[in-house]
Design a protein around this motif. Structure first.
Motif, PDB file in Angstrom:
ATOM      1  N   ARG A  87       0.844  -1.181   0.000  1.00  0.00           N
ATOM      2  CA  ARG A  87       0.000   0.000   0.000  1.00  0.00           C
ATOM      3  C   ARG A  87       0.889   1.243   0.000  1.00  0.00           C
ATOM      4  NH1 ARG A  87      -4.748  -1.085   4.397  1.00  0.00           N
ATOM      5  NH2 ARG A  87      -5.204   1.084   3.838  1.00  0.00           N
ATOM      6  N   PRO A  88       0.440   2.313  -0.655  1.00  0.00           N
ATOM      7  CA  PRO A  88       1.318   3.478  -0.825  1.00  0.00           C
ATOM      8  C   PRO A  88       1.472   4.284   0.449  1.00  0.00           C
ATOM      9  CG  PRO A  88      -0.860   3.975  -1.670  1.00  0.00           C
ATOM     10  CD  PRO A  88      -0.884   2.521  -1.277  1.00  0.00           C
ATOM     11  N   ILE A  99       0.641  10.829  -2.943  1.00  0.00           N
ATOM     12  CA  ILE A  99       0.618   9.370  -2.785  1.00  0.00           C
ATOM     13  C   ILE A  99       1.858   8.797  -3.472  1.00  0.00           C
ATOM     14  CG2 ILE A  99      -0.678   7.244  -3.150  1.00  0.00           C
ATOM     15  CD1 ILE A  99      -3.193   8.853  -3.402  1.00  0.00           C
ATOM     16  N   ASP A 100       2.730   8.164  -2.703  1.00  0.00           N
ATOM     17  CA  ASP A 100       3.986   7.621  -3.229  1.00  0.00           C
ATOM     18  C   ASP A 100       3.877   6.104  -3.405  1.00  0.00           C
ATOM     19  OD1 ASP A 100       5.339  10.127  -3.196  1.00  0.00           O
ATOM     20  OD2 ASP A 100       5.600   9.909  -1.030  1.00  0.00           O
ATOM     21  N   TYR A 101       4.163   5.657  -4.616  1.00  0.00           N
ATOM     22  CA  TYR A 101       4.077   4.234  -4.964  1.00  0.00           C
ATOM     23  C   TYR A 101       5.433   3.698  -5.403  1.00  0.00           C
ATOM     24  CZ  TYR A 101      -1.036   3.512  -5.212  1.00  0.00           C
ATOM     25  OH  TYR A 101      -2.369   3.340  -4.931  1.00  0.00           O
ATOM     26  N   SER A 153      11.428   4.229 -14.666  1.00  0.00           N
ATOM     27  CA  SER A 153      11.280   4.331 -13.216  1.00  0.00           C
ATOM     28  C   SER A 153      10.234   3.359 -12.693  1.00  0.00           C
ATOM     29  CB  SER A 153      10.909   5.762 -12.833  1.00  0.00           C
ATOM     30  OG  SER A 153      10.697   5.854 -11.438  1.00  0.00           O
ATOM     31  N   LYS A 154      10.496   2.808 -11.504  1.00  0.00           N
ATOM     32  CA  LYS A 154       9.538   1.951 -10.797  1.00  0.00           C
ATOM     33  C   LYS A 154       8.860   2.722  -9.663  1.00  0.00           C
ATOM     34  CE  LYS A 154      10.114  -2.336 -12.532  1.00  0.00           C
ATOM     35  NZ  LYS A 154       9.023  -3.290 -12.903  1.00  0.00           N
ATOM     36  N   GLU A 155       9.233   3.961  -9.473  1.00  0.00           N
ATOM     37  CA  GLU A 155       8.660   4.777  -8.423  1.00  0.00           C
ATOM     38  C   GLU A 155       7.964   5.981  -9.040  1.00  0.00           C
ATOM     39  OE1 GLU A 155      11.820   5.808  -5.785  1.00  0.00           O
ATOM     40  OE2 GLU A 155      12.035   3.761  -4.982  1.00  0.00           O
ATOM     41  N   PHE A 156       6.833   6.362  -8.452  1.00  0.00           N
ATOM     42  CA  PHE A 156       6.117   7.529  -8.960  1.00  0.00           C
ATOM     43  C   PHE A 156       5.263   8.111  -7.839  1.00  0.00           C
ATOM     44  CE2 PHE A 156       3.476   3.818  -9.657  1.00  0.00           C
ATOM     45  CZ  PHE A 156       2.204   4.226  -9.282  1.00  0.00           C
ATOM     46  N   THR A 157       4.793   9.333  -8.064  1.00  0.00           N
ATOM     47  CA  THR A 157       3.969  10.034  -7.077  1.00  0.00           C
ATOM     48  C   THR A 157       2.726  10.588  -7.749  1.00  0.00           C
ATOM     49  OG1 THR A 157       5.911  10.650  -5.763  1.00  0.00           O
ATOM     50  CG2 THR A 157       3.905  11.926  -5.409  1.00  0.00           C
ATOM     51  N   ILE A 158       1.599  10.372  -7.108  1.00  0.00           N
ATOM     52  CA  ILE A 158       0.324  10.924  -7.569  1.00  0.00           C
ATOM     53  C   ILE A 158      -0.019  12.127  -6.696  1.00  0.00           C
ATOM     54  CG2 ILE A 158      -2.170  10.498  -7.665  1.00  0.00           C
ATOM     55  CD1 ILE A 158      -1.546   7.606  -8.430  1.00  0.00           C
ATOM     56  N   GLY A 172      -5.214   3.389  -7.043  1.00  0.00           N
ATOM     57  CA  GLY A 172      -4.591   2.182  -7.592  1.00  0.00           C
ATOM     58  C   GLY A 172      -5.551   1.162  -8.134  1.00  0.00           C
ATOM     59  N   ASP A 173      -6.840   1.510  -8.190  1.00  0.00           N
ATOM     60  CA  ASP A 173      -7.863   0.545  -8.583  1.00  0.00           C
ATOM     61  C   ASP A 173      -8.229   0.681 -10.063  1.00  0.00           C
ATOM     62  OD1 ASP A 173      -9.956  -1.367  -8.404  1.00  0.00           O
ATOM     63  OD2 ASP A 173     -11.409   0.250  -8.157  1.00  0.00           O
TER      64      ASP A 173
END
Length: 567
Positions: A87-88, A99-101, A153-158, A172-173
């Motif tokens: 979970r982020p 939101i950091d994923y 990149s495998k990391e991103f921010t919403i 994320g749904d």
């Protein structure tokens, strides 16, 4: 022939015979291990385009092929990471949201193509666009942008509006699609999330509209193989009688054991499309079906005491996160009058329906969500129990208001053809209303036509179902004015007070105060009656006793076929 030669020949013959039996046994064993798990479905597969899904079966098959960032675990009912490592991390500062994923490092589509942040952005852009995804775009309205360092990149921010109570789940749904596969020319690179929220058919961006139309209309059935990160791939569909999927060789998720979405035990699955209940039951009783997902309550009452049947099958029941309702199209001149809607509501013998059609395997329902407030009495709801005097009272008010006097009132009730329960409910209501000089015409439509007529507001009374969740609800797509004629607000209900309450609910991060506002909203809906909530059903699922890990779950469709395996 000498005795010695005869003994030698006998030994050779016996050895060959023994070997043939051994190979035969191995073959039988291999066939048992490798044969498909056969699942009955009443629905045909409409599409494998995750942006155009409007039915539960297509969505379920897509869940086996594609993956979201987050999902609710079938076994625990908790939110878990799927393509996301976990979970982020979420930060809310006032109205601002971050939101950091992190994507699982080994996650990949077919052809060993890695899942990267650019694929998340591409997928999100398509889902926020009402032109592409009219049913669910409203869930992603709170998102403003998605930022990552580079394409690999495998990391991103919403980033977005922090005042939305489902911001984590909605962030994320949605199914993740491959940008390289679907947009190799990078057409969407030139358009922001905010821009795509406003695109429509009349947009001056002709190249964009043409691209979005192509994406929206692509069904991924036979014209192009689906390209997903899930455990399964689908075989070409040659007819409408079955859907065959099989597990990918060396699927990247095999090494992960964190939740049900990585329990891909089933090697092969066949969905047998059998729409007729009698034919389907005969196939089940003939041991031709391994999973029967929706046993009729009437049959349950018979089979649950049939020892011969129970020697081969296991029957499980579970409360469904769902409800059925009758809707009133408020665009109709007659149904605009609340008195006619109340008269119809008091004419519905819902207890008789539950007893005679559901065999008591359902419960009464007054509202779509249980708030569990300390003082429920403040928000008491009218149950609209069957009452002849109330029917007469409200019909008289309607007749006086509209000058109908003693003339018969003519209405229609629409349902999807082949659904015997919905047809039977219509027949019961027709019979009940006839006593009061109200004629009800039943109209059956093939599923796709039925959905289209729902969206276009081309029905009077209609019956439908809705799925709920273990998470707090977002009522916007079903009740907000903006969702009339485009979302799932099939009653075309418009009320500024309801709109305001929905917006307050969606922006309230405090569970206690949010539940109070949900109760206020549901009381308003109960009073204005755009829908009559019938009941909450149970799901009855039959599993072959030869299957391991067989269990019914609250989430639709109430079983998770990848977890099944032969004993």
């Amino acid at each position: 022939m000498s005795l010695k030669i005869w003994i030698i020949k006998f030994k050779i013959t016996f050895l060959l015979y023994s070997m043939s039996l051994l190979f035969a046994c191995d073959t039988v064993k291999e066939e048992k291990i490798n044969r498909s798990i056969k699942v009955q479905s009443k629905e045909e597969l409409k599409t494998l385009n995750p942006l155009s899904i409007s039915d539960a079966f297509s969505n379920y098959v897509c869940m086996l092929i594609y993956q979201p960032l987050l999902a609710i675990d079938y076994e625990t009912n908790e939110l878990v990471g799927v393509l996301a490592e976990s979970r982020p991390n979420i930060e809310v500062k006032g109205d601002k949201l971050q939101i950091d994923y992190t994507i699982r490092k080994d996650a990949e589509f077919d052809e060993s193509t890695p899942v990267e942040a650019k694929d998340i952005l591409f997928s999100l852009k398509l889902n926020v666009c009402p032109f592409v995804n009219p049913f669910y775009a409203s869930y992603y309205k709170f998102i403003d942008s998605l930022i990552f360092i580079n394409d690999t990149s495998k990391e991103f921010t919403i980033y977005g509006n922090g005042r939305y109570h489902l911001n984590e789940f909605a962030s994320g749904d949605y199914f993740i699609l491959s940008k390289n596969k679907l947009d190799p020319q990078g057409i969407l690179d030139n358009y922001s999330i905010r821009k795509l929220k406003t695109v429509n058919e009349d947009s001056s961006e002709k190249e964009l509209v043409e691209f979005l139309n192509k994406i929206k209309e692509h069904n991924f059935l036979n014209d192009q193989k689906p390209f997903g990160s899930g455990a399964y791939t689908i075989q070409p569909i040659e007819n409408d009688l079955s859907i065959r999927i099989h597990k990918k060789d060396n699927w990247w998720g095999n090494k992960i054991q964190s939740n049900c979405y990585f329990s891909a035990n089933a090697e092969k699955v066949e969905f047998a499309i059998i729409k007729d209940d009698i034919t389907a039951l005969n196939a089940l009783k003939a041991r031709e079906i391994d999973v029967f997902p929706n046993l009729p309550p009437k049959e349950y009452s018979k089979l649950v005491t049939d020892s011969s049947f129970l020697n081969s099958f296991y029957i499980d029941t579970v409360k469904r996160n769902a409800y059925f309702y009758i809707g009133f199209n408020l665009l109709n001149d007659n149904l605009k009058d609340i008195n006619l809607r109340k008269a119809i509501a008091f004419a519905i013998p819902v207890r008789d329906i539950i007893i005679n059609l559901e065999y008591n395997l359902a419960s009464n329902l007054n509202a779509p969500f249980k708030t569990n407030l300390e003082k429920e009495s403040e928000f008491s709801l009218n149950p609209y129990h069957f009452n002849k005097d109330s029917v007469v009272h409200y019909l008289n008010l309607f007749r006086v208001n509209n000058g109908w006097m003693d003339k018969p009132i003519n209405l229609s009730y629409s349902y999807n053809s082949g659904n015997k329960t919905r047809e039977s409910i219509g027949l019961i209501l027709k019979q009940s209303l006839a006593v009061f000089n109200v004629n009800l015409e039943l109209k059956a439509y093939e599923w796709s036509v039925y959905l289209e007529k729902l969206k276009e507001g081309d029905m009077e009374l209609f019956i439908n179902g809705a799925s709920t969740s273990t998470l707090p609800p977002d009522f916007a797509s079903s009740f907000h004015s903006e969702s009339a004629m485009m979302g799932r607000n099939y009653a075309n209900y418009k009320n500024p007070i309801a709109d305001s309450l929905i917006e307050i609910i969606n922006s309230d991060l405090n569970e206690k105060s949010r539940n109070r506002n949900i109760a206020k909203f549901q009381k308003l809906i109960n009073q204005e009656l755009p829908y009559y909530f019938l009941y909450k059903p149970k799901r009855i699922i039959v599993f072959s006793n030869k299957l391991g890990n067989a269990s019914a779950y609250e989430q639709r469709p109430n079983y998770w076929v990848p977890s099944l395996k032969w004993k």
